[in-house]
Design a protein around this motif. Structure first.
Motif, PDB file in Angstrom:
ATOM      1  N   VAL A  70     -92.389 -82.944  23.160  1.00  0.00           N
ATOM      2  CA  VAL A  70     -91.163 -82.404  22.574  1.00  0.00           C
ATOM      3  C   VAL A  70     -91.062 -80.900  22.808  1.00  0.00           C
ATOM      4  O   VAL A  70     -89.966 -80.371  23.058  1.00  0.00           O
ATOM      5  N   GLY A  71     -92.186 -80.194  22.784  1.00  0.00           N
ATOM      6  CA  GLY A  71     -92.164 -78.759  23.058  1.00  0.00           C
ATOM      7  C   GLY A  71     -91.763 -78.456  24.493  1.00  0.00           C
ATOM      8  O   GLY A  71     -90.944 -77.579  24.757  1.00  0.00           O
ATOM      9  N   LEU A  72     -92.352 -79.181  25.432  1.00  0.00           N
ATOM     10  CA  LEU A  72     -92.003 -78.988  26.838  1.00  0.00           C
ATOM     11  C   LEU A  72     -90.558 -79.366  27.131  1.00  0.00           C
ATOM     12  O   LEU A  72     -89.864 -78.686  27.893  1.00  0.00           O
ATOM     13  N   SER A  73     -90.095 -80.455  26.524  1.00  0.00           N
ATOM     14  CA  SER A  73     -88.703 -80.857  26.764  1.00  0.00           C
ATOM     15  C   SER A  73     -87.736 -79.832  26.175  1.00  0.00           C
ATOM     16  O   SER A  73     -86.674 -79.582  26.759  1.00  0.00           O
ATOM     17  N   ALA A  74     -88.089 -79.205  25.066  1.00  0.00           N
ATOM     18  CA  ALA A  74     -87.248 -78.147  24.507  1.00  0.00           C
ATOM     19  C   ALA A  74     -87.227 -76.936  25.439  1.00  0.00           C
ATOM     20  O   ALA A  74     -86.161 -76.349  25.683  1.00  0.00           O
ATOM     21  N   CYS A  75     -88.377 -76.582  25.976  1.00  0.00           N
ATOM     22  CA  CYS A  75     -88.443 -75.454  26.914  1.00  0.00           C
ATOM     23  C   CYS A  75     -87.625 -75.738  28.167  1.00  0.00           C
ATOM     24  O   CYS A  75     -86.868 -74.874  28.633  1.00  0.00           O
ATOM     25  N   MET A 109    -100.401 -87.281  17.134  1.00  0.00           N
ATOM     26  CA  MET A 109     -99.217 -86.435  17.324  1.00  0.00           C
ATOM     27  C   MET A 109     -99.395 -85.330  18.360  1.00  0.00           C
ATOM     28  O   MET A 109     -98.423 -84.677  18.727  1.00  0.00           O
ATOM     29  N   TYR A 110    -100.591 -85.136  18.876  1.00  0.00           N
ATOM     30  CA  TYR A 110    -100.826 -84.024  19.803  1.00  0.00           C
ATOM     31  C   TYR A 110     -99.970 -84.154  21.073  1.00  0.00           C
ATOM     32  O   TYR A 110     -99.221 -83.243  21.418  1.00  0.00           O
ATOM     33  N   PHE A 161     -89.274 -88.182  18.570  1.00  0.00           N
ATOM     34  CA  PHE A 161     -90.367 -87.425  17.958  1.00  0.00           C
ATOM     35  C   PHE A 161     -90.304 -87.498  16.441  1.00  0.00           C
ATOM     36  O   PHE A 161     -91.327 -87.685  15.783  1.00  0.00           O
ATOM     37  N   ILE A 162     -89.111 -87.362  15.880  1.00  0.00           N
ATOM     38  CA  ILE A 162     -88.956 -87.412  14.429  1.00  0.00           C
ATOM     39  C   ILE A 162     -89.348 -88.790  13.898  1.00  0.00           C
ATOM     40  O   ILE A 162     -90.027 -88.904  12.880  1.00  0.00           O
ATOM     41  N   VAL A 163     -88.952 -89.831  14.611  1.00  0.00           N
ATOM     42  CA  VAL A 163     -89.314 -91.192  14.195  1.00  0.00           C
ATOM     43  C   VAL A 163     -90.834 -91.372  14.233  1.00  0.00           C
ATOM     44  O   VAL A 163     -91.442 -91.873  13.280  1.00  0.00           O
ATOM     45  N   PHE A 164     -91.461 -90.955  15.350  1.00  0.00           N
ATOM     46  CA  PHE A 164     -92.924 -91.068  15.462  1.00  0.00           C
ATOM     47  C   PHE A 164     -93.634 -90.207  14.426  1.00  0.00           C
ATOM     48  O   PHE A 164     -94.667 -90.596  13.891  1.00  0.00           O
ATOM     49  N   PRO A 200    -100.316 -77.863  11.100  1.00  0.00           N
ATOM     50  CA  PRO A 200     -99.499 -76.688  10.778  1.00  0.00           C
ATOM     51  C   PRO A 200     -98.354 -77.057   9.839  1.00  0.00           C
ATOM     52  O   PRO A 200     -97.645 -78.028  10.063  1.00  0.00           O
ATOM     53  N   LYS A 201     -98.219 -76.279   8.799  1.00  0.00           N
ATOM     54  CA  LYS A 201     -97.140 -76.536   7.846  1.00  0.00           C
ATOM     55  C   LYS A 201     -95.845 -75.964   8.395  1.00  0.00           C
ATOM     56  O   LYS A 201     -95.826 -74.897   8.986  1.00  0.00           O
ATOM     57  N   GLY A 202     -94.788 -76.702   8.246  1.00  0.00           N
ATOM     58  CA  GLY A 202     -93.486 -76.266   8.712  1.00  0.00           C
ATOM     59  C   GLY A 202     -93.010 -77.014   9.940  1.00  0.00           C
ATOM     60  O   GLY A 202     -91.821 -77.073  10.200  1.00  0.00           O
ATOM     61  N   ILE A 203     -93.935 -77.585  10.702  1.00  0.00           N
ATOM     62  CA  ILE A 203     -93.536 -78.368  11.873  1.00  0.00           C
ATOM     63  C   ILE A 203     -93.882 -79.835  11.656  1.00  0.00           C
ATOM     64  O   ILE A 203     -93.014 -80.688  11.698  1.00  0.00           O
ATOM     65  N   MET A 204     -95.145 -80.110  11.437  1.00  0.00           N
ATOM     66  CA  MET A 204     -95.592 -81.491  11.297  1.00  0.00           C
ATOM     67  C   MET A 204     -95.499 -81.998   9.859  1.00  0.00           C
ATOM     68  O   MET A 204     -95.381 -83.192   9.642  1.00  0.00           O
TER      69      MET A 204
END
Length: 113
Positions: A60-65, A53-54, A98-101, A29-33
């Motif tokens: 990261v999505g769950l931790s944000a939630c 990255m899956y 996440f950004i580093v990975f 998906p463009k805009g996230i990855m």
């Protein structure tokens, strides 16, 4: 503070949605990855990138939630304020990792960056 928590919760849902779509459709998906205007080279290993990255996207999505929910709950339940602060700092750490990975995976699989 609650508007920030709503935004964090919303971004977590958005990241989770696009991570599942990435796995289902086998496209990034463009805009996230990757950046929206990014053109992938022909030798890009899209399947390898998605596989790498899956799980990280889900984390990261769950931790944000979780961070957003704790932040919202701490407005009404004052006993949760210290826990919400700890969860927010943990989310920030997960986001930085996440950004580093993500940058490493972009370089390794997509040959960008």
């Amino acid at each position: 503070m609650s508007i920030v928590d709503v935004m964090v919760l919303g971004s977590g849902i958005y990241i989770l949605y696009h991570t599942f779509i990435m796995k289902r459709n086998n496209e990034i998906p463009k805009g996230i990855m990757i950046a929206k205007d990014m053109v992938l080279p022909k030798d890009a290993d899209v399947a390898g990138f998605i596989l790498d990255m899956y799980l990280k996207g889900i984390i990261v999505g769950l931790s944000a939630c979780i961070s957003g929910v704790f932040g919202l709950l701490s407005v009404k339940i004052t006993q949760l304020q210290s826990i919400a602060a700890i969860v927010s700092f943990a989310f920030f750490g997960v986001l930085v990792a996440f950004i580093v990975f993500l940058k490493k995976a972009q370089k390794k699989y997509l040959h960008i960056g």
